[in-house]
Design a protein around this motif. Structure first.
Motif, PDB file in Angstrom:
ATOM      1  N   ASP A 155      10.726   1.348 -16.129  1.00  0.00           N
ATOM      2  CA  ASP A 155      11.817   1.043 -17.056  1.00  0.00           C
ATOM      3  C   ASP A 155      12.122   2.241 -17.949  1.00  0.00           C
ATOM      4  O   ASP A 155      13.286   2.576 -18.198  1.00  0.00           O
ATOM      5  CB  ASP A 155      11.446  -0.179 -17.896  1.00  0.00           C
ATOM      6  N   THR A 209      12.112 -10.310  -7.279  1.00  0.00           N
ATOM      7  CA  THR A 209      12.560 -10.093  -8.654  1.00  0.00           C
ATOM      8  C   THR A 209      11.447  -9.393  -9.417  1.00  0.00           C
ATOM      9  O   THR A 209      10.315  -9.887  -9.464  1.00  0.00           O
ATOM     10  CB  THR A 209      12.891 -11.430  -9.344  1.00  0.00           C
ATOM     11  N   PRO A 254       9.030  -8.076 -12.343  1.00  0.00           N
ATOM     12  CA  PRO A 254       8.528  -8.763 -13.544  1.00  0.00           C
ATOM     13  C   PRO A 254       9.229  -8.255 -14.793  1.00  0.00           C
ATOM     14  O   PRO A 254       9.633  -7.092 -14.856  1.00  0.00           O
ATOM     15  CB  PRO A 254       7.031  -8.409 -13.548  1.00  0.00           C
ATOM     16  N   PRO A 255       9.386  -9.108 -15.793  1.00  0.00           N
ATOM     17  CA  PRO A 255      10.049  -8.668 -17.033  1.00  0.00           C
ATOM     18  C   PRO A 255       9.221  -7.610 -17.746  1.00  0.00           C
ATOM     19  O   PRO A 255       7.988  -7.585 -17.649  1.00  0.00           O
ATOM     20  CB  PRO A 255      10.151  -9.959 -17.854  1.00  0.00           C
ATOM     21  N   VAL A 256       9.902  -6.746 -18.463  1.00  0.00           N
ATOM     22  CA  VAL A 256       9.253  -5.645 -19.175  1.00  0.00           C
ATOM     23  C   VAL A 256       9.532  -5.781 -20.662  1.00  0.00           C
ATOM     24  O   VAL A 256      10.683  -5.953 -21.074  1.00  0.00           O
ATOM     25  CB  VAL A 256       9.762  -4.281 -18.661  1.00  0.00           C
ATOM     26  N   VAL A 257       8.477  -5.717 -21.457  1.00  0.00           N
ATOM     27  CA  VAL A 257       8.612  -5.695 -22.912  1.00  0.00           C
ATOM     28  C   VAL A 257       8.535  -4.243 -23.360  1.00  0.00           C
ATOM     29  O   VAL A 257       7.522  -3.578 -23.146  1.00  0.00           O
ATOM     30  CB  VAL A 257       7.508  -6.522 -23.595  1.00  0.00           C
ATOM     31  N   ARG A 258       9.594  -3.749 -23.956  1.00  0.00           N
ATOM     32  CA  ARG A 258       9.630  -2.344 -24.381  1.00  0.00           C
ATOM     33  C   ARG A 258       8.846  -2.195 -25.676  1.00  0.00           C
ATOM     34  O   ARG A 258       9.274  -2.643 -26.739  1.00  0.00           O
ATOM     35  CB  ARG A 258      11.072  -1.883 -24.545  1.00  0.00           C
ATOM     36  N   ASP A 292      14.171   1.118  -8.851  1.00  0.00           N
ATOM     37  CA  ASP A 292      14.032  -0.337  -8.668  1.00  0.00           C
ATOM     38  C   ASP A 292      13.548  -0.677  -7.260  1.00  0.00           C
ATOM     39  O   ASP A 292      12.681  -1.544  -7.080  1.00  0.00           O
ATOM     40  CB  ASP A 292      15.374  -1.032  -8.925  1.00  0.00           C
ATOM     41  N   TYR A 325       5.495  -0.951 -14.241  1.00  0.00           N
ATOM     42  CA  TYR A 325       6.839  -1.505 -14.418  1.00  0.00           C
ATOM     43  C   TYR A 325       7.413  -1.118 -15.786  1.00  0.00           C
ATOM     44  O   TYR A 325       8.623  -0.946 -15.927  1.00  0.00           O
ATOM     45  CB  TYR A 325       6.808  -3.016 -14.214  1.00  0.00           C
ATOM     46  N   GLU A 326       6.558  -0.968 -16.779  1.00  0.00           N
ATOM     47  CA  GLU A 326       6.987  -0.407 -18.065  1.00  0.00           C
ATOM     48  C   GLU A 326       7.395   1.053 -17.888  1.00  0.00           C
ATOM     49  O   GLU A 326       8.417   1.490 -18.417  1.00  0.00           O
ATOM     50  CB  GLU A 326       5.850  -0.488 -19.080  1.00  0.00           C
TER      51      GLU A 326
END
Length: 519
Positions: free
Chosen positions: A359, A508, A510-514, A373, A355-356
């Motif tokens: 992105d 939805t 998962p959130p990604v931390v760049r 997506d 998922y990273e």
């Protein structure tokens, strides 16, 4: 008068009585929150209790600091040992293979302790290049006899019948087939005998010349590369031993556009059998590109190396932009034979989660954002969680520019399943790799080596030009409607347009931390 005389005495007695009665207060009035001090809580006892609490707190803090110091020393000692090895000749086998077994265990960068520290930012900044503990002399390498036994999958065959797809006006054959969702699901269930989609369906394209088909039949050890749409020029390997030059076939797969580009920029030598050569590379032209998208065409020799060169037992794939600077026999010994591995690939430099990586692909416009997506929503709905320390792999995202393989039945099946995902969804193969590993439920074993070693195997050269297509700039699925429908690939990515059997509206991502600027 008597009352007046007794009053002060009575008052003193009353106070004494009340004082003596204090120990008999109710529990709820004499608890920890009571402001009344018990007679046994002398200043000395109170001070002792407070001192003990402070001592426990200080000891806990010191213990945590000690653990942190030990962990930091652990990282420093590992890096020092690596530097020491580099300074004292890291390339010698025997005593130079990471000092000893204890040091190897302590300095295991694939271990969960080291990975957890890295995630917390407690490890030093990773090296771009690091020494590779390869053997010193290719002539002394002992090649294993025979093949690694096929235990899980013993008999693997391929679906090759022609599969026609209609675009409304006419029908045409497709290289990867129009795999159904049910066929896809069944292909992940490992059995001793399996028949799966694996590209090369009849009349689907990617055809080799007869002279090249004959030549590659002699190739047991292969170094393969590829150039498509003229993005790169052939780069000659260096530091290749005489033994490896005789043992390996160096095969450069090119499409017709790239062949013309090479002919106009580089001297091509033809042998008496009409084979074409550029230095050590034997050019293998593929006629009739199977896909509209050149990047998807490039996945054919990269992932399906075992299909193009079926007689090969070992192969090393390198992208066309790379110049090999390490002897291929040393690479096989280091990454396969020494650890008894059959499949090796480098860890991605920046990302561990698909998922990273997805992105980053969207940020750098590597493919249509809504299609990436959709691809990821399908994987997430099928149980593919973001990478974490709970997983058995150190990363779900490889650096796919180099792949080192023994062509066992299970490895060949993995390549087929990986390619089928690339054929069905987006051509970004790094998004599909970890998913296929996940679907095989730990039965597929792989050696993921450090990224800094990857950069020590090759010299990276820039592409001759940047790739660009309209589909990369698409921001919403609505842009594919009407006149935008021409941006849809006609021979690949069918899974992005075929109704998925589950409802994805509620999914939805998962959130990604760049974690990096790079993609």
């Amino acid at each position: 008068m008597d009352n007046k005389l007794q009053s002060p005495l009575s008052s003193r007695l009353s106070r004494r009585d009340r004082h003596n009665q204090r120990p008999f207060l109710k529990d709820d009035e004499s608890g920890l929150l009571s402001s009344v001090r018990l007679p046994q809580d002398s200043p000395i006892r109170i001070g002792w209790k407070q001192g003990f609490i402070r001592l426990v707190l200080v000891a806990g803090i010191l213990w945590m600091l000690l653990i942190l110091i030990v962990l930091l020393f652990h990282v420093w000692s590992c890096r020092s040992s690596i530097s020491f090895l580099s300074a004292t000749g890291h390339s010698k086998v025997g005593s130079n293979l990471c000092l000893n077994a204890d040091m190897q265990s302590m300095c295991n960068k694939e271990g969960k302790v080291f990975i957890a520290m890295d995630l917390l930012g407690l490890t030093p900044k990773p090296e771009h290049r690091c020494p590779i503990p390869v053997a010193d002399d290719p002539d002394k390498i002992v090649i294993p006899e025979g093949r690694t036994p096929d235990v899980i999958v013993k008999d693997l065959t391929y679906i090759e019948d022609e599969d026609l797809v209609s675009n409304g006006s006419h029908s045409f054959a497709v290289f990867g087939g129009n795999q159904s969702w049910l066929q896809r699901e069944e292909s992940f269930k490992l059995k001793p005998s399996m028949k799966v989609h694996c590209g090369f369906l009849q009349n689907g394209g990617a055809d080799m010349n007869p002279v090249d088909i004959k030549y590659v039949k002699r190739c047991r050890f292969v170094v393969a590369s590829g150039i498509f749409d003229g993005y790169d020029a052939p780069h000659q390997p260096s530091n290749i031993s005489t033994r490896s030059k005789k043992l390996f076939c160096f095969l450069m797969v090119v499409d017709e556009v790239s062949l013309k580009f090479i002919e106009s920029n580089v001297t091509i030598r033809k042998d008496k059998h009409k084979g074409m050569w550029v230095g050590i590379w034997r050019l293998i032209p593929l006629k009739h590109p199977p896909y509209d998208e050149p990047r998807r065409n490039g996945k054919v020799p990269k992932i399906l190396t075992h299909r193009l060169f079926p007689q090969a037992q070992y192969s090393i794939w390198i992208d066309g932009k790379m110049e090999l600077i390490v002897d291929p026999l040393l690479i096989l010994e280091r990454y396969l034979w020494r650890g008894k591995h059959t499949y090796a690939i480098a860890q991605h430099k920046h990302h561990r989660s698909i998922y990273e990586e997805a992105d980053a692909n969207k940020r750098r416009k590597r493919y249509a954002r809504p299609l990436i997506d959709l691809h990821m929503k399908i994987y997430y709905s099928e149980g593919m969680e973001p990478w974490s320390l709970k997983k058995n792999m150190i990363s779900d995202v490889p650096e796919g520019a180099v792949i080192i393989r023994e062509h066992t039945a299970l490895n060949n099946l993995f390549n087929c399943l990986w390619f089928n995902e690339v054929n069905l969804f987006t051509p970004r193969d790094q998004l599909s790799f970890g998913y296929v590993v996940y679907r095989l439920k730990g039965l597929f074993k792989i050696f993921i080596f450090r990224n800094c070693e990857y950069y020590s195997l090759f010299v990276l050269h820039p592409h001759t030009r940047e790739h660009s297509s309209k589909v990369e700039w698409v921001k919403s699925l609505s842009e594919f409607k009407g006149s935008g429908s021409s941006m849809k690939e006609s021979r690949g990515g069918f899974g992005l347009w075929t109704p998925y059997p589950k409802n994805l509206d509620s999914v939805t991502l998962p959130p990604v931390v760049r974690t990096s600027k790079a993609g």
